[in-house]
Design a protein around this motif. Sequence first.
Motif, PDB file in Angstrom:
ATOM      1  N   SER A 146       4.734   3.355   3.723  1.00  0.00           N
ATOM      2  CA  SER A 146       3.679   3.009   2.762  1.00  0.00           C
ATOM      3  C   SER A 146       2.533   3.992   2.889  1.00  0.00           C
ATOM      4  O   SER A 146       2.275   4.516   3.973  1.00  0.00           O
ATOM      5  N   GLY A 147       1.859   4.199   1.786  1.00  0.00           N
ATOM      6  CA  GLY A 147       0.693   5.079   1.800  1.00  0.00           C
ATOM      7  C   GLY A 147      -0.065   4.977   0.503  1.00  0.00           C
ATOM      8  O   GLY A 147       0.378   4.358  -0.464  1.00  0.00           O
ATOM      9  N   GLN A 148      -1.224   5.584   0.509  1.00  0.00           N
ATOM     10  CA  GLN A 148      -2.059   5.613  -0.694  1.00  0.00           C
ATOM     11  C   GLN A 148      -1.282   6.252  -1.827  1.00  0.00           C
ATOM     12  O   GLN A 148      -0.569   7.224  -1.620  1.00  0.00           O
ATOM     13  N   ALA A 149      -1.472   5.706  -3.010  1.00  0.00           N
ATOM     14  CA  ALA A 149      -0.802   6.281  -4.166  1.00  0.00           C
ATOM     15  C   ALA A 149      -1.503   7.558  -4.634  1.00  0.00           C
ATOM     16  O   ALA A 149      -0.874   8.431  -5.213  1.00  0.00           O
ATOM     17  N   LYS A 201      -7.246   1.257  -4.714  1.00  0.00           N
ATOM     18  CA  LYS A 201      -6.493   0.232  -3.997  1.00  0.00           C
ATOM     19  C   LYS A 201      -4.969   0.406  -4.044  1.00  0.00           C
ATOM     20  O   LYS A 201      -4.261  -0.271  -3.316  1.00  0.00           O
ATOM     21  N   SER A 202      -4.466   1.275  -4.893  1.00  0.00           N
ATOM     22  CA  SER A 202      -3.033   1.391  -5.113  1.00  0.00           C
ATOM     23  C   SER A 202      -2.291   1.926  -3.882  1.00  0.00           C
ATOM     24  O   SER A 202      -2.702   2.896  -3.259  1.00  0.00           O
ATOM     25  N   VAL A 203      -1.173   1.265  -3.568  1.00  0.00           N
ATOM     26  CA  VAL A 203      -0.338   1.635  -2.422  1.00  0.00           C
ATOM     27  C   VAL A 203       1.105   1.782  -2.904  1.00  0.00           C
ATOM     28  O   VAL A 203       1.603   0.940  -3.643  1.00  0.00           O
ATOM     29  N   THR A 204       1.759   2.847  -2.465  1.00  0.00           N
ATOM     30  CA  THR A 204       3.169   3.065  -2.772  1.00  0.00           C
ATOM     31  C   THR A 204       3.979   2.769  -1.509  1.00  0.00           C
ATOM     32  O   THR A 204       3.604   3.192  -0.415  1.00  0.00           O
ATOM     33  N   THR A 205       5.086   2.042  -1.687  1.00  0.00           N
ATOM     34  CA  THR A 205       5.931   1.650  -0.560  1.00  0.00           C
ATOM     35  C   THR A 205       7.387   1.989  -0.864  1.00  0.00           C
ATOM     36  O   THR A 205       7.873   1.729  -1.956  1.00  0.00           O
ATOM     37  N   GLN A 228       4.944   0.101  -6.180  1.00  0.00           N
ATOM     38  CA  GLN A 228       3.570   0.585  -6.192  1.00  0.00           C
ATOM     39  C   GLN A 228       2.695  -0.484  -6.801  1.00  0.00           C
ATOM     40  O   GLN A 228       3.006  -1.018  -7.869  1.00  0.00           O
ATOM     41  N   THR A 229       1.618  -0.798  -6.094  1.00  0.00           N
ATOM     42  CA  THR A 229       0.646  -1.711  -6.667  1.00  0.00           C
ATOM     43  C   THR A 229      -0.187  -0.903  -7.662  1.00  0.00           C
ATOM     44  O   THR A 229      -0.513   0.259  -7.428  1.00  0.00           O
ATOM     45  N   THR A 250       0.097  10.643   0.034  1.00  0.00           N
ATOM     46  CA  THR A 250       0.184  11.127   1.413  1.00  0.00           C
ATOM     47  C   THR A 250       1.322  12.126   1.529  1.00  0.00           C
ATOM     48  O   THR A 250       2.260  12.117   0.735  1.00  0.00           O
TER      49      THR A 250
END
Length: 157
Positions: A25-28, A84-88, A96-97, A139
Amino acid sequence: MALLDPPSLDEREALLREIGPLPLSGQAWPDWVRILAWIILAIIGVQILLSAIRLPPDHVSNVLAFIVILCFLGLLLVSWHMQKSVTTIDETGLRQTWITRREVAWQDIHFAKFIPLLFSKRLVVFTQRGRPVVFQGGTRELQIAFAKISLLYRRKR
């Protein structure tokens, strides 16, 4: 154009092992893009306020003022979600949120292409239904994983 079979389960498992410990996971969006978005939003907000102070009230159209404020709020919403978006990436697929949740299971991926743009490194995933889903990678780890995913799913076309 004839399409070949999707990657086998063994190939997909090898890819997931190569990507590393999951979930990844990391910042989008990269830090500098998120900071730049807030700086630009602040400049726009200051310009709106200065214009509102300088213009006489009878020179301001209520409809135009409403549209400008609505557009500013829309930009604020996008900036907030960029923050706030996170990719997993995990065993089930990619997520991705965002304003709406983006999610694709591994078995639904038909084709994937890594697109390294200046402001965002993206993985465009085409599902079995042909609908593209775009994932942002902010990232280095996500970007490397995107490139590996793209190689596996491009080779199988």
